[in-house]
Design a protein around this motif. Structure first.
Motif, mmCIF file in Angstrom:
data_model
loop_
_atom_site.group_PDB
_atom_site.id
_atom_site.type_symbol
_atom_site.label_atom_id
_atom_site.label_comp_id
_atom_site.label_asym_id
_atom_site.label_seq_id
_atom_site.Cartn_x
_atom_site.Cartn_y
_atom_site.Cartn_z
ATOM 1 N N MET A 166 7.622 1.240 7.390
ATOM 2 C CA MET A 166 7.489 -0.386 7.882
ATOM 3 C C MET A 166 6.584 -1.007 6.513
ATOM 4 O O MET A 166 7.236 -2.358 6.256
ATOM 5 C CB MET A 166 6.471 -0.438 8.814
ATOM 6 N N ILE A 167 5.493 -0.337 6.170
ATOM 7 C CA ILE A 167 5.140 -0.431 4.654
ATOM 8 C C ILE A 167 6.068 -0.952 3.820
ATOM 9 O O ILE A 167 5.829 -1.808 2.579
ATOM 10 C CB ILE A 167 3.573 0.696 4.725
ATOM 11 N N ALA A 168 6.671 -0.207 3.519
ATOM 12 C CA ALA A 168 7.713 -0.698 2.274
ATOM 13 C C ALA A 168 8.748 -1.644 2.037
ATOM 14 O O ALA A 168 8.953 -2.154 2.024
ATOM 15 C CB ALA A 168 8.714 0.695 1.954
ATOM 16 N N VAL A 169 8.920 -1.510 3.820
ATOM 17 C CA VAL A 169 9.749 -2.647 4.253
ATOM 18 C C VAL A 169 9.230 -3.957 4.221
ATOM 19 O O VAL A 169 9.979 -5.052 3.379
ATOM 20 C CB VAL A 169 10.652 -1.940 5.964
ATOM 21 N N GLY A 170 7.918 -3.980 4.686
ATOM 22 C CA GLY A 170 7.720 -5.549 4.236
ATOM 23 C C GLY A 170 7.518 -5.866 3.409
ATOM 24 O O GLY A 170 7.020 -7.124 2.545
ATOM 25 N N THR A 171 6.866 -4.964 1.809
ATOM 26 C CA THR A 171 6.385 -5.153 1.160
ATOM 27 C C THR A 171 6.928 -4.343 -0.336
ATOM 28 O O THR A 171 6.655 -5.181 -1.195
ATOM 29 C CB THR A 171 4.776 -4.229 0.746
ATOM 30 N N GLY A 172 8.242 -3.636 0.114
ATOM 31 C CA GLY A 172 9.353 -3.775 -0.633
ATOM 32 C C GLY A 172 8.554 -3.209 -2.210
ATOM 33 O O GLY A 172 9.337 -2.930 -2.575
ATOM 34 N N HIS A 173 7.792 -2.431 -2.174
ATOM 35 C CA HIS A 173 7.533 -1.230 -2.595
ATOM 36 C C HIS A 173 6.763 -0.055 -2.454
ATOM 37 O O HIS A 173 6.363 -0.503 -1.073
ATOM 38 C CB HIS A 173 6.660 -1.879 -4.088
ATOM 39 N N PHE A 174 6.691 1.176 -2.774
ATOM 40 C CA PHE A 174 5.878 2.293 -1.706
ATOM 41 C C PHE A 174 5.139 3.032 -3.743
ATOM 42 O O PHE A 174 6.007 3.640 -3.894
ATOM 43 C CB PHE A 174 7.625 2.919 -1.067
ATOM 44 N N VAL A 175 3.646 3.059 -2.974
ATOM 45 C CA VAL A 175 3.139 4.256 -4.061
ATOM 46 C C VAL A 175 3.005 5.219 -3.448
ATOM 47 O O VAL A 175 2.488 5.769 -2.262
ATOM 48 C CB VAL A 175 1.600 2.873 -4.349
#
Length: 527
Positions: A166-175
């Protein structure tokens, strides 16, 4: 409200009637409930059932997880922790990864983040569905523990994947390194918060002047507190409820009396049954709205069905591959366990059957419905209705196809190996009862030897203590013998608690005997 309330009451009545019908047909009631909800949804004029996505987890998950943690044997979980852990975490991650790759490659406009989101939703098998299905076939305690333990823990692992996706979909990036640190905190923090709160709740029950009604009422709200507080600290609310539930279950004899335990068992059984029934009905009722959403997005129904079938096959194949990988790893690294689980010419079929126990249900629906309608920037959440539709079809297909065929497969394989063979409990029960009789007799002789000699009431008490309700004349039970009887019951509980430390004794048999002691104590109180 006046239109919705009768409909909700009708849903509860339908759950009860359909469960009775399912029992008569000897099929799992979730199957009938989903199909019935689907059929009812096409009746015109019925109110639309909508649940706030922000509340779906909070309403259903805490009590369902708490009840599962309360019922499972932690001793049996420790015995099979490697298999349970591999299925609850490694298999879930592998399944979610497989779904993400397939969805990203074949679904138009599906990013890898959306694929992981879908994978996190549909990866965990449902404990309720499996338990309802295996009710009609006899399986060993080992098999039951593996399936229940997996379902208890895989909810946490799948929802962690869901949250990060969900975080990746919402922000467009993944750390990745931030995700790793967050994952560690969610696991350790969630379990730690659950254990701390479980300990605090046990102390509250012990020191507050509670009665049975207040004890049961507190246990109904405690899982919600565990889940909510853990989520406030950005830890896993699921693991908090599981850890707290396991701790409180182990301490049930310490902070609950016999009346609270008996009443709590009945209340929780009915409460969980209604919750599960409503969720499975909602699964069916949601389909028309999901299909309407698909059409508004311009996704053809045929394309959505094709995607759903592809994901369903991916889930089944991924679980099969994982099951055989677990078998190979067990044979290579845990030969002592492998000799118990995988033996005989047909042992190669054991992972096949474990792989077939992957029915989806409550958690998958809750996760899918929890997807927000819009992103934080106000844009529509991408492919939300397609994800909901795929989730619904996966639940429907796994329940109907795997659910209806699983009992047949288990019966055919029941003589193949020890995992799916039911060990006879009769000899264990006889040994336990003989041990209890010898323990009680020695307890009375050691503590009341002088009073037993020549006392008619005490001699009769010693002779007939194990006959329970067979005695029609309770006049011999005076206040003195009642006190001694209560001491005998408590002594038996202590004996059974010590006996439970033997890894060869099935904890379920111990719990059954403890429940009988609770019933005996309640009968004694009204004499």
């Amino acid at each position: 409200m006046h239109n919705t309330l009768p409909f909700l009451l009708a849903m509860v009545a339908a759950v009860v009637l359909l469960e009775m019908w399912a029992t008569k047909l000897k099929i799992a009631y979730p199957i009938l409930l989903v199909v019935a909800g689907l059929l009812v949804s096409f009746i015109p004029g019925l109110p639309v059932v909508k649940i706030n996505p922000d509340l779906i987890f909070f309403i259903f998950l805490p009590p369902l997880l708490f009840d599962a943690a309360w019922d499972i044997s932690f001793k049996e979980m420790k015995k099979w922790w490697r298999i349970i852990g591999s299925f609850a975490f490694l298999v879930v991650f592998f399944t979610a990864f497989s779904v993400a790759l397939i969805a990203n490659h074949y679904f138009a406009g599906f990013t890898l983040a959306l694929g992981f989101l879908l994978g996190g939703i549909v990866s965990p098998p449902d404990a309720v569905s499996t338990g309802a299905i295996t009710k009609f076939v006899k399986i060993s305690r080992a098999t039951s523990t593996i399936l229940e333990g997996e379902s208890l823990l895989n909810d946490a692992s799948s929802l962690i994947i869901f949250r990060f996706a969900m975080i990746a979909v919402g922000t467009g990036h993944f750390v990745w390194h931030e995700a790793a640190m967050s994952f560690v905190w969610m696991v350790i923090g969630g379990a730690g918060i659950g254990l701390i709160l479980g300990w605090l709740f046990v102390q509250l029950h012990k020191f507050l002047p509670t009665d049975a009604s207040s004890d049961v009422a507190l246990t109904l709200i405690e899982p919600y507190f565990m889940y909510w507080i853990a989520e406030q600290f950005h830890a896993s609310g699921v693991l908090a409820v599981v850890a707290g539930g396991l701790y409180m279950s182990a301490k049930r004899l310490v902070f609950l009396n016999s009346t609270s335990r008996i009443q709590g068992f009945s209340v929780w059984e009915s409460f969980i049954f209604i919750l599960n029934g409503l969720v499975f009905l909602i699964i069916g009722l949601e389909l028309p709205e999901i299909v309407a959403g698909l059409r508004s997005e311009g996704t053809p129904l045929g394309t959505a069905i094709t995607y759903s079938l592809l994901i369903t096959v991916t889930l089944i194949v991924a679980r099969m591959i994982s099951s055989y990988a677990a078998m190979v790893a067990t044979i290579l690294f845990r030969r002592s366990i492998a000799s118990q689980v995988f033996r005989g010419r047909t042992s190669l079929l054991t992972p096949l059957l474990l792989g077939w126990t992957g029915m989806r249900g409550v958690v998958s629906l809750a996760a899918a419905l929890a997807i927000p309608v819009t992103l934080e920037n106000g844009l529509a959440f991408p492919h939300r209705n397609l994800i909901l539709f795929i989730t619904f079809v996966v639940i429907l297909l796994t329940l109907v196809i795997q659910g209806l065929t699983l009992p047949y497969f288990i019966k055919r394989m029941s003589s193949f190996n020890t995992v799916f063979t039911v060990e006879s409990d009769e000899e264990t029960k006889r040994e336990m009862k003989r041990g209890l009789k010898a323990h009680v007799y020695q307890f009375l002789k050691d503590k009341y030897d002088n009073e037993l000699n020549g006392h008619v009431g005490m001699e009769k008490f010693l002779k007939h203590w194990e006959e329970r309700t067979k005695a029609t004349d309770d006049s011999w039970m005076n206040e003195k013998t009642k006190v001694i009887f209560l001491e005998v019951l408590e002594s038996q509980r202590q004996y059974l608690t010590e006996l439970n430390k033997d890894s060869k004794i099935d904890e379920e048999l111990i719990r059954q005997q403890l429940y009988q002691l609770d019933l005996e104590e309640e009968r004694l109180r009204i004499i």
